[in-house]
Design an enzyme around this catalytic site. Structure first.
Site, PDB file in Angstrom:
ATOM      1  N   HIS A 266       0.854  -1.154  -0.014  1.00 46.56           N
ATOM      2  CA  HIS A 266      -0.013   0.000   0.013  1.00 46.56           C
ATOM      3  C   HIS A 266       1.053   1.304   0.087  1.00 46.56           C
ATOM      4  CE1 HIS A 266      -3.565   2.412   0.663  1.00 46.56           C
ATOM      5  NE2 HIS A 266      -3.712   1.971   1.888  1.00 46.56           N
ATOM      6  N   HIS A 307      -1.946  -2.549  -9.491  1.00 46.42           N
ATOM      7  CA  HIS A 307      -2.868  -1.959  -8.594  1.00 46.42           C
ATOM      8  C   HIS A 307      -4.349  -2.774  -8.701  1.00 46.42           C
ATOM      9  CE1 HIS A 307      -5.767   0.909  -6.872  1.00 46.42           C
ATOM     10  NE2 HIS A 307      -4.591   1.581  -6.361  1.00 46.42           N
ATOM     11  N   ASP A 365       2.761   5.405  -6.809  1.00 45.56           N
ATOM     12  CA  ASP A 365       4.141   5.414  -6.014  1.00 45.56           C
ATOM     13  C   ASP A 365       5.221   5.378  -6.900  1.00 45.56           C
ATOM     14  OD1 ASP A 365       2.999   5.420  -3.484  1.00 45.56           O
ATOM     15  OD2 ASP A 365       2.231   3.576  -3.658  1.00 45.56           O
TER      16      ASP A 365
END
Ligand code: CMC
Length: 426
Positions: A266, A307, A365
């Site tokens: 995460h 994802h 990210d």
């Protein structure tokens, strides 16, 4: 609101079970499985892959088409035109603020940025080499010991004050976590600065010298905050809702969210991306790491790729990649070796059959770490910044949960342990 019905036939049951089907304003219909309990049945969905755990009006994601909307507005438009505090207002209130509402909101947040002076002593209990996320989990949870006057979760005004306090104090606490870890004194917030400028000031100023905040870097920081503000029912937000469902106070719930965010699957992925890029170290070693990521017997994964919901592209990653380019140009570091490795890695992964087949694209990210590194933020602060920015999402979901009739979250299970047996005779 049930406009359709589903019928489920189960071996051993004479009649089909009728289940209501609801339609939202966007997205797939949902089947209400609650009537199953009356038939002695549960649904089974580890990882919540097919489960809508709640109804929400805040954020919509269309993973197939790479769409992310807050209050109906596409993330690209918000990142381009709004600032972070406007997005905070939107998530909390459901509408963008008027000029007057915005001024009041910014003033209120600005006037809550200091933390109780006693809190600064609290930090001394931590080792200097503690990870800033460890400090943040503890300190945010401890806010509930300092702000007793707004803990009535059934009072909308108390909930609002808690939200203001959290939005305002998170940058101060995040910067304090950093300053503590490098042995520098804490820097007080400054009221004349914008939200992002103030954060950079508290991170990098010292009592001996004022840090001159570059407008480009402050803008990039603000964009990073916007792109992380909310993301529907992800692991940390679901954690906050679940913790909140027991009636726990909001600061404790946000601390739970921070803990859930920390993992590398995460929010911890932004730190893990930089660690991975450093480990790769040279473009020549990329094939070795791609091979490892594809090996089912190797737990290694390409950090910043994949994802659960986005199966086309992550719209946040697109804005982030563009921002990374602007920041690196402004700072004159376009030839950063890590950026080169990142770009090459992205190119190879996007062409490789393994990644293409599984629809594994760079996520938010992948690029945020590159920007944060360029701004001068140390790697172990990356997830702290994600937590700071996501706090508005968490507290807005928590507030939404408490704004209508609700139930404690209590999943069931498929039990596969021993059957009932007697304790052995002695
Ligand atoms: N590298 C290599 N293989 C991967 C990766 C990856 N990053 N991600 C998924 N896979 C493979 C996985 O091994 C599986 O292959 P197979 O079907 O052969 O078993 C397939 O793709 C599906 O993966 P999954 O684990 O079932 O997918 P998931 O939806 O449960 O996991 C994820 C999503 C984000 C946890 C995962 O893609 C991952 O671990 N990515 C790396 C960590 C990361 O970047 N996380 C940040 C997510 S975005 C920010 C946020 O929301 O916090």
């Amino acid at each position: 609101m049930a406009d359709k019905k589903a019928r489920l036939t189960v071996d051993g049951l004479e009649e089909a079970i009728e289940l209501p089907v609801y339609s939202g304003t966007e997205g797939p219909d949902v089947i209400d499985v609650r009537p199953l309990t009356g038939q002695g049945l549960f649904t089974y969905d580890p990882g919540f892959v097919s489960t809508a755990a709640c109804e929400s009006k805040l954020t919509y994601i269309d993973g197939g088409n790479g769409v992310l909307l807050h209050g109906g507005y596409p993330i690209e438009q918000l990142a381009q035109n709004a600032d972070y505090l406007e997005v905070c207002y939107l998530l909390l209130n459901g509408e963008l603020p008027t000029a007057e509402q915005k001024e009041t909101f910014v003033n209120t947040v600005t006037n809550h940025t200091m933390v109780h002076e006693q809190m600064s002593h609290f930090f001394n209990g931590f080792r200097r080499d503690a990870h800033p996320m460890a400090i943040m989990c503890g300190v945010v949870g401890a806010l509930s010991a300092f702000y007793h006057d707004s803990l009535d979760i059934n009072d909308p005004h108390h909930r609002e004050v808690c939200a203001y306090r959290l939005i305002a104090k998170m940058p101060t606490i995040a910067a304090m976590c950093y300053k503590y870890s490098i042995g520098q004194p804490f820097i007080f917030p400054r009221n004349e600065m914008s939200y992002a400028e103030n954060f950079l000031h508290m991170m990098f100023s010292t009592p001996c010298g004022e840090y001159k905040v570059s407008p480009t870097l402050a803008k990039a920081m603000d964009k990073i905050f916007i792109l992380h503000a909310d993301h529907e029912q992800n692991a940390s937000t679901s954690t906050v809702r679940l913790a909140g469902s027991s009636g726990a106070n909001p600061f404790a719930c946000i601390a739970a969210g921070i803990a859930a965010l920390w993992g590398p699957a995460h929010g911890g992925a932004n730190e893990a991306v930089l660690v991975m890029l450093n480990e790769i170290g040279d473009e020549e070693r990329i094939p070795e790491f791609i091979q490892r990521a594809k090996d089912p017997n190797d737990p290694f994964r390409l950090m910043g790729f994949g994802h659960r919901v986005y199966r086309n592209f992550d719209p946040r990653a697109k804005v982030m990649a563009q921002t990374a380019q602007e920041v690196l140009e402004e700072l004159g570091i376009e030839n950063d070796p890590l950026l080169k490795i990142a770009k090459r890695l992205e190119q190879i992964a996007l062409e490789d059959e393994y990644f293409v087949e599984r629809k594994l694209y760079p996520n938010v990210d992948f690029y945020s770490g590159i920007i944060l590194k360029a701004i001068g933020i140390p790697t172990n602060m990356f997830t702290v910044i994600f937590a700071l920015a996501r706090t508005i999402g968490w507290i807005s979901h928590w507030n939404e949960f408490h704004s209508s009739p609700n139930k404690i979250g209590r999943p069931r299970q498929l039990y596969t342990g021993p059957k009932q047996r007697d304790y052995p005779a002695k």
